[in-house]
Scaffold this active site. Sequence first.
Site, PDB file in Angstrom:
ATOM      1  N   SER A  83      49.091  32.334 -11.759  1.00 26.27           N
ATOM      2  CA  SER A  83      48.669  31.474 -10.647  1.00 26.27           C
ATOM      3  C   SER A  83      47.190  31.167 -10.846  1.00 26.27           C
ATOM      4  CB  SER A  83      48.860  32.256  -9.341  1.00 26.27           C
ATOM      5  OG  SER A  83      48.128  31.673  -8.297  1.00 26.27           O
TER       6      SER A  83
ATOM      7  N   TYR B 191      47.521  39.485  -3.684  1.00 24.85           N
ATOM      8  CA  TYR B 191      48.227  38.551  -4.575  1.00 24.85           C
ATOM      9  C   TYR B 191      47.327  38.228  -5.773  1.00 24.85           C
ATOM     10  CZ  TYR B 191      50.612  34.296  -6.131  1.00 24.85           C
ATOM     11  OH  TYR B 191      51.256  33.346  -6.885  1.00 24.85           O
TER      12      TYR B 191
HETATM   13  N1  LIG Z   1      54.374  28.689  -4.528  1.00 21.71           N
HETATM   14  C1  LIG Z   1      53.120  28.716  -4.972  1.00 21.71           C
HETATM   15  O1  LIG Z   1      52.191  28.142  -4.347  1.00 21.71           O
HETATM   16  C2  LIG Z   1      52.811  29.416  -6.279  1.00 21.71           C
HETATM   17  C3  LIG Z   1      51.577  29.127  -6.901  1.00 21.71           C
HETATM   18  C4  LIG Z   1      51.259  29.765  -8.079  1.00 21.71           C
HETATM   19  C5  LIG Z   1      52.135  30.669  -8.650  1.00 21.71           C
HETATM   20  N2  LIG Z   1      53.326  30.946  -8.043  1.00 21.71           N
HETATM   21  C6  LIG Z   1      54.199  31.943  -8.698  1.00 21.71           C
HETATM   22  O2  LIG Z   1      55.447  31.346  -9.027  1.00 21.71           O
HETATM   23  C7  LIG Z   1      56.488  32.329  -8.974  1.00 21.71           C
HETATM   24  C8  LIG Z   1      57.624  31.816  -8.097  1.00 21.71           C
HETATM   25  O3  LIG Z   1      57.118  31.600  -6.787  1.00 21.71           O
HETATM   26  P1  LIG Z   1      57.825  30.645  -5.714  1.00 21.71           P
HETATM   27  O4  LIG Z   1      56.750  29.972  -4.981  1.00 21.71           O
HETATM   28  O5  LIG Z   1      58.902  29.872  -6.365  1.00 21.71           O
HETATM   29  O6  LIG Z   1      58.430  31.771  -4.724  1.00 21.71           O
HETATM   30  P2  LIG Z   1      59.856  31.888  -3.979  1.00 21.71           P
HETATM   31  O7  LIG Z   1      60.386  30.550  -3.638  1.00 21.71           O
HETATM   32  O8  LIG Z   1      59.622  32.878  -2.892  1.00 21.71           O
HETATM   33  O9  LIG Z   1      60.791  32.537  -5.109  1.00 21.71           O
HETATM   34  C9  LIG Z   1      60.543  33.835  -5.586  1.00 21.71           C
HETATM   35  C10 LIG Z   1      61.744  34.291  -6.394  1.00 21.71           C
HETATM   36  O10 LIG Z   1      61.474  35.635  -6.837  1.00 21.71           O
HETATM   37  C11 LIG Z   1      62.583  36.450  -6.468  1.00 21.71           C
HETATM   38  N3  LIG Z   1      62.212  37.844  -6.251  1.00 21.71           N
HETATM   39  C12 LIG Z   1      61.395  38.346  -5.289  1.00 21.71           C
HETATM   40  N4  LIG Z   1      61.357  39.689  -5.401  1.00 21.71           N
HETATM   41  C13 LIG Z   1      62.144  40.018  -6.448  1.00 21.71           C
HETATM   42  C14 LIG Z   1      62.511  41.245  -7.060  1.00 21.71           C
HETATM   43  N5  LIG Z   1      62.079  42.436  -6.581  1.00 21.71           N
HETATM   44  N6  LIG Z   1      63.352  41.223  -8.116  1.00 21.71           N
HETATM   45  C15 LIG Z   1      63.816  40.046  -8.592  1.00 21.71           C
HETATM   46  N7  LIG Z   1      63.533  38.861  -8.062  1.00 21.71           N
HETATM   47  C16 LIG Z   1      62.694  38.852  -6.999  1.00 21.71           C
HETATM   48  C17 LIG Z   1      63.118  35.813  -5.185  1.00 21.71           C
HETATM   49  O11 LIG Z   1      64.440  36.267  -4.932  1.00 21.71           O
HETATM   50  P3  LIG Z   1      65.081  36.195  -3.437  1.00 21.71           P
HETATM   51  O12 LIG Z   1      65.561  34.782  -3.283  1.00 21.71           O
HETATM   52  O13 LIG Z   1      66.163  37.195  -3.456  1.00 21.71           O
HETATM   53  O14 LIG Z   1      63.969  36.558  -2.486  1.00 21.71           O
HETATM   54  C18 LIG Z   1      63.039  34.344  -5.567  1.00 21.71           C
HETATM   55  O15 LIG Z   1      64.122  33.973  -6.367  1.00 21.71           O
HETATM   56  C19 LIG Z   1      55.832  33.606  -8.432  1.00 21.71           C
HETATM   57  O16 LIG Z   1      55.526  34.461  -9.500  1.00 21.71           O
HETATM   58  C20 LIG Z   1      54.558  33.100  -7.772  1.00 21.71           C
HETATM   59  O17 LIG Z   1      53.556  34.071  -7.721  1.00 21.71           O
HETATM   60  C21 LIG Z   1      53.686  30.329  -6.867  1.00 21.71           C
END
Ligand SMILES: NC(=O)c1ccc[n+]([C@@H]2O[C@H](COP(=O)([O-])OP(=O)(O)OC[C@H]3O[C@@H](n4cnc5c(N)ncnc54)[C@H](OP(=O)(O)O)[C@@H]3O)[C@@H](O)[C@H]2O)c1
Length: 274
Positions: free
Chosen positions: A138, A151
Site C-alpha cells: 500500500s 495498518y
Molecule cells: N482498499 C484500499 O484502499 C487498499 C489500498 C492499498 C492496499 N490495499 C491492500 O489490498 C489488499 C486487498 O484489500 P481490499 O481493499 O480488497 O480489502 P477487502 O475488500 O476487505 O478484501 C480483503 C480480502 O482478504 C480476505 N481476508 C481477510 N482476512 C483473511 C485471513 N485471515 N485469511 C485469508 N483471507 C483473509 C477477505 O476475506 P473475507 O471476505 O472472508 O473477509 C477478503 O477476501 C489488502 O492487502 C489491502 O491492504 C487496499
Amino acid sequence: MKTVVVTGATSGIGKATALDLAACRFHVIGTARTPDKAEKLTAAAAELGLTVHTVLLDVTDPRSCQDAVVEIDALTDGGPWALVNNAGIAPVGAFEDVAEADARAALEVNLLGVARMTGLVLPGMRRRREGRIVQLSSLGGLVSVPFNGWYCASKHALEALTDSLRMEIAGSGVHACLIEPGFTDTPMLSKGLADFPADSRYAHGYMAARRLIASWSPPGPETVARTVRRALLAPKPRRRYRCGPGAVPAPLLRLAPAPVADLICRSALRLNKR
Ligand SMILES: NC(=O)c1ccc[n+]([C@@H]2O[C@H](COP(=O)([O-])OP(=O)(O)OC[C@H]3O[C@@H](n4cnc5c(N)ncnc54)[C@H](OP(=O)(O)O)[C@@H]3O)[C@@H](O)[C@H]2O)c1
C-alpha cells in the site's frame, strides 16, 4: 497455462484480480475463508464465462495454510507459477483507539500470513527455477498517516521483508515485487471509514478523514487488478508498482522534510485545530 493463486479473492481487489487474470487466460485459484464465499466467487466468474478454482484458506492459521498448499499442489501438478498475497485487513483509528488484539490481527494477516504462504510455495518455485511472488502492499507501506498507524506499520514491515526476500532470491528465477495502491473503493475502505470509534478525542479528525477520502472519489479495484496483471506479464517485473490516487504525492511526502510532511498530514486531518 500458468497458475496464479490469489489469496483473499472473495472481495475487493482480490476478487477483481482473480477475475481479471482468469479473463487473461491464467489458471486462477482464488482463496476464500468459507465455502459459501468460495461458491459466490466461482459463480461470479461463471457469470462472466470464466473459470476460477477455489481453495479454503485462513492465512492466520498455519494448518490451514499447509492444507491449502497441499490442495493447490495437487491442482497444479506441483505448485503455482505465481502467488498474489492479497488477503489483508485494516484496523483503523489513532494509536490510542486501537486495541492490542486488533493490532495483533493486522500483523498476523498482513505480515505473518503473507510470510507463511510465501514460505510454503517458494521451495517449489525454486525447484522449477521460475515463479512470482506479488505482495499487495500500500502507499501506507511508504508513508505513515494519522489514524492508520497499525495498518501502515504492517505494510512498512511487508515492504522491508519483501525487499530482503527479493535480494535473497535474485538469480533463482523467482521474482518478488510489491504493488502499492492508494485508496481504493472496496469493502475494506468503506468498513474502515465506518469503523472509526464514535467516542474518541479524535472524533473531529475521523470526520475530516471521511470527508477527505470521499472528496477524492477513490477508483474501483479494477485499477489495482490491472497493475497486478502488468507485474505478472512483465518478463522482468519492477520492484514496485504504484497505482491510484496518491501514487505521485505519497512518495513526495516521504522526500519532504519531516516537519513539512507532518504539517501537511496534520492540517489535512484537522489535527492542528484542537
Ligand atoms: N482498499 C484500499 O484502499 C487498499 C489500498 C492499498 C492496499 N490495499 C491492500 O489490498 C489488499 C486487498 O484489500 P481490499 O481493499 O480488497 O480489502 P477487502 O475488500 O476487505 O478484501 C480483503 C480480502 O482478504 C480476505 N481476508 C481477510 N482476512 C483473511 C485471513 N485471515 N485469511 C485469508 N483471507 C483473509 C477477505 O476475506 P473475507 O471476505 O472472508 O473477509 C477478503 O477476501 C489488502 O492487502 C489491502 O491492504 C487496499
